[in-house]
Design a protein around this motif. Sequence first.
Motif, PDB file in Angstrom:
ATOM      1  N   GLU A 111      53.300  49.926  31.553  1.00 30.45           N
ATOM      2  CA  GLU A 111      51.924  50.412  31.356  1.00 30.45           C
ATOM      3  C   GLU A 111      50.994  49.222  31.551  1.00 30.45           C
ATOM      4  O   GLU A 111      50.750  48.448  30.624  1.00 30.45           O
ATOM      5  N   TYR A 112      50.489  49.078  32.753  1.00 31.17           N
ATOM      6  CA  TYR A 112      49.763  47.844  33.079  1.00 31.17           C
ATOM      7  C   TYR A 112      48.294  48.126  33.395  1.00 31.17           C
ATOM      8  O   TYR A 112      47.977  49.040  34.138  1.00 31.17           O
ATOM      9  N   TYR A 113      47.430  47.304  32.785  1.00 28.69           N
ATOM     10  CA  TYR A 113      45.977  47.476  32.971  1.00 28.69           C
ATOM     11  C   TYR A 113      45.446  46.401  33.917  1.00 28.69           C
ATOM     12  O   TYR A 113      45.323  45.246  33.546  1.00 28.69           O
ATOM     13  N   PHE A 114      45.149  46.827  35.147  1.00 35.50           N
ATOM     14  CA  PHE A 114      44.700  45.843  36.138  1.00 35.50           C
ATOM     15  C   PHE A 114      43.272  45.369  35.897  1.00 35.50           C
ATOM     16  O   PHE A 114      42.819  44.421  36.504  1.00 35.50           O
ATOM     17  N   PRO A 119      42.082  35.893  28.445  1.00 33.76           N
ATOM     18  CA  PRO A 119      42.533  36.042  27.054  1.00 33.76           C
ATOM     19  C   PRO A 119      42.042  37.322  26.374  1.00 33.76           C
ATOM     20  O   PRO A 119      42.361  37.513  25.205  1.00 33.76           O
ATOM     21  N   LEU A 120      41.309  38.168  27.079  1.00 30.75           N
ATOM     22  CA  LEU A 120      40.899  39.417  26.429  1.00 30.75           C
ATOM     23  C   LEU A 120      42.138  40.251  26.156  1.00 30.75           C
ATOM     24  O   LEU A 120      42.340  40.755  25.048  1.00 30.75           O
ATOM     25  N   LYS A 121      42.975  40.415  27.182  1.00 32.57           N
ATOM     26  CA  LYS A 121      44.237  41.107  26.965  1.00 32.57           C
ATOM     27  C   LYS A 121      45.270  40.020  26.701  1.00 32.57           C
ATOM     28  O   LYS A 121      45.837  39.422  27.617  1.00 32.57           O
ATOM     29  N   PHE A 122      45.475  39.794  25.431  1.00 39.92           N
ATOM     30  CA  PHE A 122      46.196  38.615  25.003  1.00 39.92           C
ATOM     31  C   PHE A 122      47.629  38.576  25.533  1.00 39.92           C
ATOM     32  O   PHE A 122      48.132  37.536  25.974  1.00 39.92           O
ATOM     33  N   ASP A 123      48.312  39.705  25.527  1.00 42.08           N
ATOM     34  CA  ASP A 123      49.727  39.749  25.902  1.00 42.08           C
ATOM     35  C   ASP A 123      49.971  39.439  27.375  1.00 42.08           C
ATOM     36  O   ASP A 123      51.090  39.208  27.784  1.00 42.08           O
ATOM     37  N   TYR A 137      53.594  42.234  38.660  1.00 43.67           N
ATOM     38  CA  TYR A 137      52.702  42.303  37.495  1.00 43.67           C
ATOM     39  C   TYR A 137      52.545  40.929  36.848  1.00 43.67           C
ATOM     40  O   TYR A 137      51.464  40.554  36.398  1.00 43.67           O
ATOM     41  N   ALA A 138      53.638  40.183  36.803  1.00 43.63           N
ATOM     42  CA  ALA A 138      53.578  38.850  36.201  1.00 43.63           C
ATOM     43  C   ALA A 138      52.651  37.951  37.005  1.00 43.63           C
ATOM     44  O   ALA A 138      51.801  37.246  36.441  1.00 43.63           O
ATOM     45  N   LEU A 139      52.798  38.011  38.324  1.00 41.77           N
ATOM     46  CA  LEU A 139      51.925  37.195  39.180  1.00 41.77           C
ATOM     47  C   LEU A 139      50.464  37.593  38.993  1.00 41.77           C
ATOM     48  O   LEU A 139      49.586  36.737  38.881  1.00 41.77           O
ATOM     49  N   TYR A 140      50.230  38.906  38.944  1.00 42.27           N
ATOM     50  CA  TYR A 140      48.861  39.392  38.762  1.00 42.27           C
ATOM     51  C   TYR A 140      48.289  38.879  37.446  1.00 42.27           C
ATOM     52  O   TYR A 140      47.125  38.467  37.371  1.00 42.27           O
ATOM     53  N   SER A 141      49.113  38.895  36.405  1.00 42.53           N
ATOM     54  CA  SER A 141      48.647  38.417  35.103  1.00 42.53           C
ATOM     55  C   SER A 141      48.216  36.964  35.175  1.00 42.53           C
ATOM     56  O   SER A 141      47.137  36.595  34.694  1.00 42.53           O
ATOM     57  N   ARG A 262      29.352  39.419  22.582  1.00 43.81           N
ATOM     58  CA  ARG A 262      28.485  38.283  22.361  1.00 43.81           C
ATOM     59  C   ARG A 262      29.096  37.237  21.434  1.00 43.81           C
ATOM     60  O   ARG A 262      28.977  36.037  21.673  1.00 43.81           O
ATOM     61  N   ASN A 263      29.753  37.722  20.371  1.00 41.29           N
ATOM     62  CA  ASN A 263      30.163  36.799  19.317  1.00 41.29           C
ATOM     63  C   ASN A 263      31.637  36.428  19.304  1.00 41.29           C
ATOM     64  O   ASN A 263      31.999  35.392  18.757  1.00 41.29           O
ATOM     65  N   PHE A 264      32.471  37.277  19.873  1.00 41.42           N
ATOM     66  CA  PHE A 264      33.897  37.071  19.636  1.00 41.42           C
ATOM     67  C   PHE A 264      34.782  37.073  20.882  1.00 41.42           C
ATOM     68  O   PHE A 264      35.872  36.512  20.845  1.00 41.42           O
ATOM     69  N   CYS A 265      34.383  37.723  21.961  1.00 40.40           N
ATOM     70  CA  CYS A 265      35.326  37.931  23.060  1.00 40.40           C
ATOM     71  C   CYS A 265      35.703  36.603  23.736  1.00 40.40           C
ATOM     72  O   CYS A 265      34.843  35.922  24.288  1.00 40.40           O
ATOM     73  N   PRO A 266      36.989  36.237  23.720  1.00 41.56           N
ATOM     74  CA  PRO A 266      37.384  34.965  24.319  1.00 41.56           C
ATOM     75  C   PRO A 266      37.228  34.962  25.846  1.00 41.56           C
ATOM     76  O   PRO A 266      36.976  33.916  26.445  1.00 41.56           O
ATOM     77  N   MET A 267      37.359  36.142  26.438  1.00 42.94           N
ATOM     78  CA  MET A 267      37.168  36.251  27.889  1.00 42.94           C
ATOM     79  C   MET A 267      35.715  35.954  28.248  1.00 42.94           C
ATOM     80  O   MET A 267      35.421  35.235  29.209  1.00 42.94           O
ATOM     81  N   ALA A 268      34.795  36.500  27.453  1.00 41.40           N
ATOM     82  CA  ALA A 268      33.374  36.240  27.677  1.00 41.40           C
ATOM     83  C   ALA A 268      33.065  34.758  27.478  1.00 41.40           C
ATOM     84  O   ALA A 268      32.221  34.191  28.176  1.00 41.40           O
ATOM     85  N   ALA A 269      33.779  34.133  26.535  1.00 46.15           N
ATOM     86  CA  ALA A 269      33.564  32.709  26.297  1.00 46.15           C
ATOM     87  C   ALA A 269      33.960  31.899  27.527  1.00 46.15           C
ATOM     88  O   ALA A 269      33.208  31.033  27.989  1.00 46.15           O
TER      89      ALA A 269
END
Lengths: 368, 434
Positions: A111-114, A119-123, A137-141, A262-269
């Motif tokens: 179940e992969y979310y492209f 770091p938003l999708k931590f796993d 999928y690993a390469l894409y990640s 704004r305050n927490f998303c590591p991807m946005a950071a």
Amino acid sequence: MVRKGKSAWLLHDLTHRGPTAWLLTALLVAFYLLLYFTHFFTPVAHSLGLSSKWTLYGLLYTLAILAGGVHVLRKYRHNRYQVVRTSVVMFVQVVFAFSIPEILQFFHQPEYYFSYFWPLKFDDLNPSVVFHLPLFYALYSFLGALLLAPFLGVVFGKRWYCSWVCGCGGLANTAGDGLRHLTSKSSRAWKFEKISIHAVLAVSVLLTALLFVSYGLGSRAPALARFTYNFQTVYAFLVVATLSGVVGAGLYPLGGTRIWCRNFCPMAAVLGLVQKLGRFRITVKPNMCISCGLCSKYCEMGIDVRAYAQANQSFTRASCVGCGLCAEVCPRGVLRLENARSHAPQRASLVQIAPLASAASPSPGRPR
Amino acid sequence: MRYVIIGNGVAGVTAAFTLRARDAAAEILLLSGESDYFFSRTALMYAFMDRMSLRDLEPYERHVYAEQNIRLVRDWVTNLDASRRLLTLQSGSSLAYDRLLLATGSLGDAPDWPGLDHVREGAVHFVTLQDLQRAESLARTTREAVVVGGGLIGVELVECLVYHRQKVTFLVRAPWYWPGALAREEAEIVSEHIRRHGVDLRMDEEVAEVLAAPEGRVRAVRTKSGHEYSCQLLGIAIGVSPQIAWLRGVKTPPSLGRGIQVSSSFQTSLENVWATGDCAEFSANGQSLVEQIWYSARRQGELAALAMLGHQVRYDLPIFYNSAKFFEIEYTATGEISPSLPGAQTFFCRLPGREASVRITERAGSIIGVNMLGARWDHSIFERWIAEQRDMDYAISHLAEAQFDVEFGRVDLASVSGAYREWRARSAGTGSPS
């Protein structure tokens, strides 16, 4: 002010932190608490023929983006940037964030979310997950998080992700559009944001590093493995469930739509740091601002856009997600989002430019 | 050195910040009877339309004034004694100054329509914070409104009243909307747009009489053409004039004309007293000049402060520019934009499929004015072309440089160059100068 009719009153109450807004907040928070911390929705999902509560949540989320998106497309139909951007965000949600993962599962694929990246999708960069994925999928990640996202961030700014692709931004800019003005514009909120978002980023990088080390050492370091496991559990509880879910979406009617982003998303950071070095900026048309403040009011990231506009200062702020609403609401067309060919750094910080910039800059009056 | 500024509008506040930037030690007092804090007057309509709170209209966070050590005083000035350098305030206290800046802005013009003096409730201007409060309190009990005056404030007030779902009649004296700035074809675009919002826009209509109900609330407006328009709110937007009436009765009034008469360095007839912004009247080439727009007030505020600090300042009238928005149609003007300029040639075209148009005026081979509706343009590029005396061919072929539309939303300029070629061919055919 005057609000003719009950529906107008209700709408105003909802969008201006009235009792209706508090009620909705309570419902949203309860929903997220039940979703994340109980199995309340599992039988509901099963009775609808859905595989899990997360599929049900994904379905509701997608429907919210579609319904809100249709509303937003109508509301801003005169603005091509908004039309294109909103269409893309709706498309991405339906196809990449909802349908494809379901289809993949149907064909016994992961179940992969492209449309999500570390770091938003931590796993995505969790070795015990990613190393067990099929190679593609690993390469894409890896390439997505470490190359594609930052590269696009340099060229287009963080908006390519935060307001064109990401589901969190997608919900904020569609279903949440009527609440965008609630984001705090105070300088205190800005100070908090700078600390909190980079703190979350630091924690997520540290955790990823620990996961790799622990994975490498394996059974040779059982204490580290235990510690990392606990750390990961706390992160999932605190950051993923609480901050992105309960707080991030649950508090929409009180704190505006981008609390998480704004305050927490590591991807946005990460993308914000990239953006500061990249091409994206908001260009200010000189001497045209009438200081009305609509840009600041409707900035979902709490940027005091007016301070830059009235000081004739084109700018790039790390937090700006490039939704383009400041440019849309400006009654004098002062602002334009651009991917400038040459990087134009800010001359000074906001604190320094407001409100003395015009006085400090070379005078138009040619004193002789 | 104590600087006192009367008026916390954009001219006064800009002057205060300019003074502070150049003189860290000065004592600066900013007086206002209207509001505690500087607010954006141009945004009054957005407060009326619920899009902003009053607090949102304040361009600077409130702590900025303390940080800049600018003292705010909420009071009206009732007397000015320049011989003793003393102000008297409505609260009874007096205030001494070393240098005084008058930045009292404008008020809405009061017309002399018969019957208006019997109206105790329902007639409003739309210029000050108090006007806004009056209009807001009336909106509750208004079903039908009449707005008189075909300028910018008029259309803004109309938009607000439409937002509040009132049936609005908009009376304009001129044969087309805003003839001072719009050509007939442009006014047609704007008028159609206004009408599409459900406004009953009437041209060539002049007020003959205002009718009041027995309890004093406005009831209807009768025009010289004999029409009677029922209303519970009458918006008066026939123009603004410098707020100088209060100066007529003071101990030492400065020399007054239409406004407070000032030299090109903002000096009034009184020593140590300057005036700036909407309330200042300059004389240039024997003509009296009062500028009443946001941009000029801001610019004048800065320059007046420099003059007060002892710099040699000369206010040369800059190339005019202005902007507005008629409901959704944005408007940008640069240079001379009056539709009838002697000795000038004008190219005009509508952009296909949009409520947008381009009008460029040329005189003796140089462009002198650009008037744009419906799309977004960078007026500073037009200013440069006018200053550089570029000709029309240059302007048309470089129009893309001045485009400021949103991404993906740029208007297509091919139709403009096409229309321009036709226009050129036509004017060559009729033998007029190219």
